[in-house]
Design a protein around this motif. Structure first.
Motif, PDB file in Angstrom:
ATOM      1  N   GLY A  57       0.794  -1.238   0.000  1.00  0.00           N
ATOM      2  CA  GLY A  57       0.000   0.000   0.000  1.00  0.00           C
ATOM      3  C   GLY A  57       0.817   1.273   0.000  1.00  0.00           C
ATOM      4  O   GLY A  57       0.254   2.364   0.162  1.00  0.00           O
ATOM      5  N   GLY A  58       2.127   1.188  -0.168  1.00  0.00           N
ATOM      6  CA  GLY A  58       2.965   2.388  -0.166  1.00  0.00           C
ATOM      7  C   GLY A  58       3.280   2.882  -1.561  1.00  0.00           C
ATOM      8  O   GLY A  58       2.692   2.421  -2.550  1.00  0.00           O
ATOM      9  N   ARG A  59       4.205   3.838  -1.613  1.00  0.00           N
ATOM     10  CA  ARG A  59       4.521   4.467  -2.895  1.00  0.00           C
ATOM     11  C   ARG A  59       6.026   4.650  -3.048  1.00  0.00           C
ATOM     12  O   ARG A  59       6.705   5.020  -2.084  1.00  0.00           O
ATOM     13  N   VAL A  60       6.542   4.377  -4.252  1.00  0.00           N
ATOM     14  CA  VAL A  60       7.972   4.562  -4.533  1.00  0.00           C
ATOM     15  C   VAL A  60       8.108   5.363  -5.818  1.00  0.00           C
ATOM     16  O   VAL A  60       7.481   5.032  -6.830  1.00  0.00           O
ATOM     17  N   THR A  61       8.930   6.411  -5.765  1.00  0.00           N
ATOM     18  CA  THR A  61       9.231   7.193  -6.975  1.00  0.00           C
ATOM     19  C   THR A  61      10.708   7.559  -6.951  1.00  0.00           C
ATOM     20  O   THR A  61      11.413   7.301  -5.973  1.00  0.00           O
ATOM     21  N   ASP A  62      11.148   8.204  -8.027  1.00  0.00           N
ATOM     22  CA  ASP A  62      12.424   8.899  -8.015  1.00  0.00           C
ATOM     23  C   ASP A  62      12.293  10.038  -6.985  1.00  0.00           C
ATOM     24  O   ASP A  62      11.170  10.464  -6.699  1.00  0.00           O
ATOM     25  N   THR A  63      13.414  10.555  -6.472  1.00  0.00           N
ATOM     26  CA  THR A  63      13.303  11.651  -5.498  1.00  0.00           C
ATOM     27  C   THR A  63      12.728  12.919  -6.143  1.00  0.00           C
ATOM     28  O   THR A  63      12.310  13.831  -5.431  1.00  0.00           O
ATOM     29  N   ASN A  64      12.713  12.987  -7.480  1.00  0.00           N
ATOM     30  CA  ASN A  64      12.081  14.152  -8.125  1.00  0.00           C
ATOM     31  C   ASN A  64      10.607  13.880  -8.441  1.00  0.00           C
ATOM     32  O   ASN A  64       9.948  14.694  -9.076  1.00  0.00           O
ATOM     33  N   GLY A  65      10.100  12.732  -8.021  1.00  0.00           N
ATOM     34  CA  GLY A  65       8.663  12.436  -8.155  1.00  0.00           C
ATOM     35  C   GLY A  65       8.306  11.616  -9.379  1.00  0.00           C
ATOM     36  O   GLY A  65       7.160  11.184  -9.513  1.00  0.00           O
ATOM     37  N   SER A  66       9.263  11.388 -10.296  1.00  0.00           N
ATOM     38  CA  SER A  66       8.884  10.589 -11.473  1.00  0.00           C
ATOM     39  C   SER A  66       8.740   9.114 -11.090  1.00  0.00           C
ATOM     40  O   SER A  66       9.343   8.640 -10.118  1.00  0.00           O
ATOM     41  N   PRO A  67       7.929   8.370 -11.873  1.00  0.00           N
ATOM     42  CA  PRO A  67       7.617   6.990 -11.503  1.00  0.00           C
ATOM     43  C   PRO A  67       8.870   6.130 -11.395  1.00  0.00           C
ATOM     44  O   PRO A  67       9.854   6.376 -12.097  1.00  0.00           O
ATOM     45  N   TYR A  68       8.801   5.123 -10.549  1.00  0.00           N
ATOM     46  CA  TYR A  68       9.934   4.196 -10.403  1.00  0.00           C
ATOM     47  C   TYR A  68      10.078   3.335 -11.659  1.00  0.00           C
ATOM     48  O   TYR A  68       9.088   2.855 -12.218  1.00  0.00           O
ATOM     49  N   SER A  69      11.318   3.163 -12.090  1.00  0.00           N
ATOM     50  CA  SER A  69      11.643   2.118 -13.069  1.00  0.00           C
ATOM     51  C   SER A  69      12.972   1.536 -12.612  1.00  0.00           C
ATOM     52  O   SER A  69      13.631   2.113 -11.731  1.00  0.00           O
ATOM     53  N   LEU A  70      13.374   0.418 -13.222  1.00  0.00           N
ATOM     54  CA  LEU A  70      14.617  -0.233 -12.773  1.00  0.00           C
ATOM     55  C   LEU A  70      15.838   0.674 -12.950  1.00  0.00           C
ATOM     56  O   LEU A  70      16.874   0.451 -12.328  1.00  0.00           O
ATOM     57  N   LYS A  71      15.704   1.714 -13.762  1.00  0.00           N
ATOM     58  CA  LYS A  71      16.846   2.611 -14.004  1.00  0.00           C
ATOM     59  C   LYS A  71      16.984   3.691 -12.936  1.00  0.00           C
ATOM     60  O   LYS A  71      17.990   4.391 -12.885  1.00  0.00           O
TER      61      LYS A  71
END
Ligand code: IPD
Ligand code: CA
Ligand code: CA
Length: 286
Positions: free
Chosen positions: A248-262
């Motif tokens: 139920g949590g959320r993970v993004t880049d620290t600038n808010g863009s969606p997480y990807s393996l990169k």
């Protein structure tokens, strides 16, 4: 060509076993072995800096995991920390190559090697499986506490068979937040110190335990409200990202863009405090 010869040419593959069962087996076996070797490290070497440690146990554990995975899935790709040259460029290249295959196992055999070397019992084995770039399975095993965290895409996340759930803090001021200090200190430390200085007065407290994977597992399990760190690799976070999303949590880049393996700069939260954390990080960047 005789039928017998044709048969001889077919590689033997053990009958199918679920991805999750293989990942659990790998993490548990490697974890037990790592723990049994604690305090006996013979070869303490450095990689990119004096802080970036590697031992024969990191290498041995990765070898053990690779062999087990390939026993079951010989045509899957494996991206393991110890099989990649140090540094962000080599890491990006290795990820790109691995992602040419549909199935990619992403392994950090010992996440928290510094802790391991010092006998500080906060380190883990992290194993994820991605299908066409999307993480579908994540396992993190903490041998010191015998805690195994597992998530499968769409099926939830569990520790000891109990569903994990992120914590309920609604504001940063009620939150327990973790971070880590990047190994590439020369380029990343100023940014990290600015962020730390901005965050500390705004939260209940900050922890820096020294295992990215376990920090993420703890966010998933509601033991930490959030975790952020810059300069990470896919093997540090892939399994933990799925654990958090399935809790139920959320993970993004620290600038808010969606997480990807990169993504290398990670912000992971219970969801409720995500925007507030990102705002403080953004404001802190000088
Ligand atoms: C490290 C740990 C540490 C984090 C570093 C990672 P390693 O991984 O996750 O907590 O701060 O950025 O590199 O080298 O012990 O596998
Ligand atoms: Ca790591
Ligand atoms: Ca490692």
């Amino acid at each position: 060509m005789s039928a017998l010869n044709d048969k001889e040419k077919t590689p033997y593959v053990v009958s199918s076993k679920s991805y999750a069962a293989v990942a659990i087996n790998c993490a548990a076996k490697a974890g037990e072995w790592i723990k049994s070797k604690q305090g006996t490290v013979q070869q303490l070497n450095t990689k990119t800096s004096a802080q970036d440690l590697v031992t024969e146990v990191d290498k041995g554990a990765e070898q053990m995991i690779r062999r087990l995975i390939l026993t079951h899935f010989p045509d899957h790709a494996i991206l393991g920390e110890e099989g990649v040259e140090p540094g962000p460029e080599a890491s990006a290249k290795a990820l790109e190559t691995a992602l040419e295959e549909d199935y990619v196992w992403i392994i950090d055999p010992v996440d928290g090697t510094t802790n391991y070397v010092h006998g500080f019992p906060f380190y883990s084995v992290s194993i994820a499986l991605a299908y066409q770039g999307e993480i579908i399975l994540g396992v993190i095993y903490d041998p010191s506490r015998d805690e195994l965290f597992i998530a499968e895409k769409g099926k939830g996340a569990y520790v000891h068979g109990n569903p994990t759930r992120v914590s309920g803090e609604a504001v940063l001021s009620d939150s327990l937040v973790a971070t880590g200090f990047p190994i590439d200190a020369a380029s990343n430390l100023p940014q990290n110190m600015e962020a730390l200085q901005a965050i500390v007065p705004k939260v209940r407290n900050v922890r820096a335990g020294g295992s990215a994977a376990l920090h993420l597992a703890y966010v998933a399990a509601g033991r930490l409200s959030a975790y952020w760190e810059i300069g990470l690799n896919a093997w540090d976070v892939a399994a933990g990202v799925l654990l958090i999303e399935e809790s139920g949590g959320r993970v993004t880049d620290t600038n808010g863009s969606p997480y990807s393996l990169k993504v290398r700069n990670i912000a992971a939260t219970n969801g409720a405090i995500h925007e507030e954390l990102l705002q403080v990080l953004a404001d802190s960047a000088g």
